[in-house]
Design a protein around this motif. Structure first.
Motif, short mmCIF file in Angstrom:
data_model
loop_
_atom_site.label_atom_id
_atom_site.label_comp_id
_atom_site.label_asym_id
_atom_site.label_seq_id
_atom_site.Cartn_x
_atom_site.Cartn_y
_atom_site.Cartn_z
N PHE A 1 0.82 -1.21 0.00
CA PHE A 1 0.00 0.00 0.00
C PHE A 1 0.86 1.26 0.00
O PHE A 1 0.45 2.30 -0.56
N MET A 2 2.03 1.20 0.60
CA MET A 2 2.95 2.34 0.52
C MET A 2 3.38 2.56 -0.93
O MET A 2 3.46 3.70 -1.41
N THR A 3 3.67 1.47 -1.64
CA THR A 3 4.08 1.56 -3.04
C THR A 3 2.97 2.18 -3.89
O THR A 3 3.22 3.04 -4.75
N GLN A 4 1.73 1.76 -3.64
CA GLN A 4 0.59 2.32 -4.37
C GLN A 4 0.42 3.81 -4.06
O GLN A 4 0.11 4.61 -4.95
N ALA A 5 0.64 4.17 -2.81
CA ALA A 5 0.51 5.57 -2.42
C ALA A 5 1.57 6.44 -3.08
O ALA A 5 1.31 7.59 -3.44
N VAL A 6 2.77 5.89 -3.26
CA VAL A 6 3.83 6.61 -3.95
C VAL A 6 3.44 6.83 -5.41
O VAL A 6 3.57 7.94 -5.95
N LYS A 7 2.94 5.78 -6.06
CA LYS A 7 2.56 5.88 -7.47
C LYS A 7 1.47 6.93 -7.69
O LYS A 7 1.46 7.64 -8.69
N LYS A 8 0.53 7.01 -6.74
CA LYS A 8 -0.59 7.93 -6.87
C LYS A 8 -0.34 9.26 -6.17
O LYS A 8 -1.19 10.15 -6.20
N HIS A 9 0.82 9.38 -5.55
CA HIS A 9 1.21 10.56 -4.78
C HIS A 9 0.13 10.93 -3.77
O HIS A 9 -0.50 11.99 -3.84
N LEU A 10 -0.07 10.04 -2.81
CA LEU A 10 -1.05 10.22 -1.74
C LEU A 10 -0.30 10.21 -0.40
O LEU A 10 -0.17 9.16 0.24
#
Length: 215
Positions: free
Chosen positions: A104-113
């Motif tokens: 989920f951290m990786t996804q947040a980085v990709k979406k800049h959240l």
């Protein structure tokens, strides 16, 4: 509903902005509760320096005290380092425990959240503490993280910071499993931003001056 936790999250994740007016009546209507739990929650948050209550004047979200945030970061650094080094000396694998948080951290980085990243960052470190058998210590220090979390929300809006943080987390896992105490110590020494890095503070203050207590 846990009114206290709702308001604390709203403050530390910027749904309620530093300096904003808090109106008990509006909150009671919004949350469909009486004013009593609102008032009780605000008193608790005032004791944690997250809310300023001025009799006859109103209640406001406290501006960020950078020194307080830095002290919390330093306390977290001391405990986190000791626990990570203990796991490192025993070469304990932490991949299974942290896998979900890393995803989920990786996804947040990709979406800049940034907010989603910080929440899962906390889940990552909680998993480390649980792996070491110290989840109660994590609960104690996480209750005081709100001031530091507010600084992180602002800091992680800057270009490249989310990516840098994720890389540090992956390196922390690798060092623990490899038993590399020296490298782990170096990473953790910069990971928590606990040192008196005036450049870091100046950059954030210059971008968001209205959110901070004046020095």
């Amino acid at each position: 509903m846990d009114v206290y936790q709702y308001l604390k999250d709203a403050i530390q994740y910027f749904d309620l902005m530093p300096g904003a007016v808090i109106r008990e009546t509006e909150l009671a209507e919004q949350l469909d509760v009486s004013r009593t739990p609102i008032r009780e929650a605000l008193i608790r948050l005032s004791n944690e320096y997250l809310v300023n209550i001025y009799p006859q004047r109103g209640t406001y979200v406290a501006r960020i005290d950078f020194q307080m945030a830095r002290e919390i970061a330093y306390m977290r650094h001391l405990l986190d380092t000791e626990i990570c080094l203990d796991l490192c000396r025993r070469r304990q694998s932490v991949q299974a425990e942290t896998e979900q948080a890393i995803y989920f951290m990786t996804q947040a980085v990709k979406k800049h959240l940034p907010v989603e990243y910080i929440k899962n960052d906390n889940a990552f470190h909680r998993a480390i503490f649980e792996r070491a058998g110290h989840e109660q210590i994590w609960d104690i220090i996480s209750n005081s993280r709100a001031h530091y979390n507010r600084v992180l929300v602002l800091d992680m809006q800057r270009p490249g910071i989310l990516e840098k943080s994720l890389e540090e987390h992956l390196n922390i896992m690798r060092c623990i499993e490899d038993g590399d105490e020296a490298a782990l110590t170096r990473i953790l020494d910069v990971h928590h931003d606990h040192k008196n890095d005036q450049t870091w503070e100046i950059l954030i203050r210059e971008q968001f001056p209205q959110y901070f207590v004046e020095t």
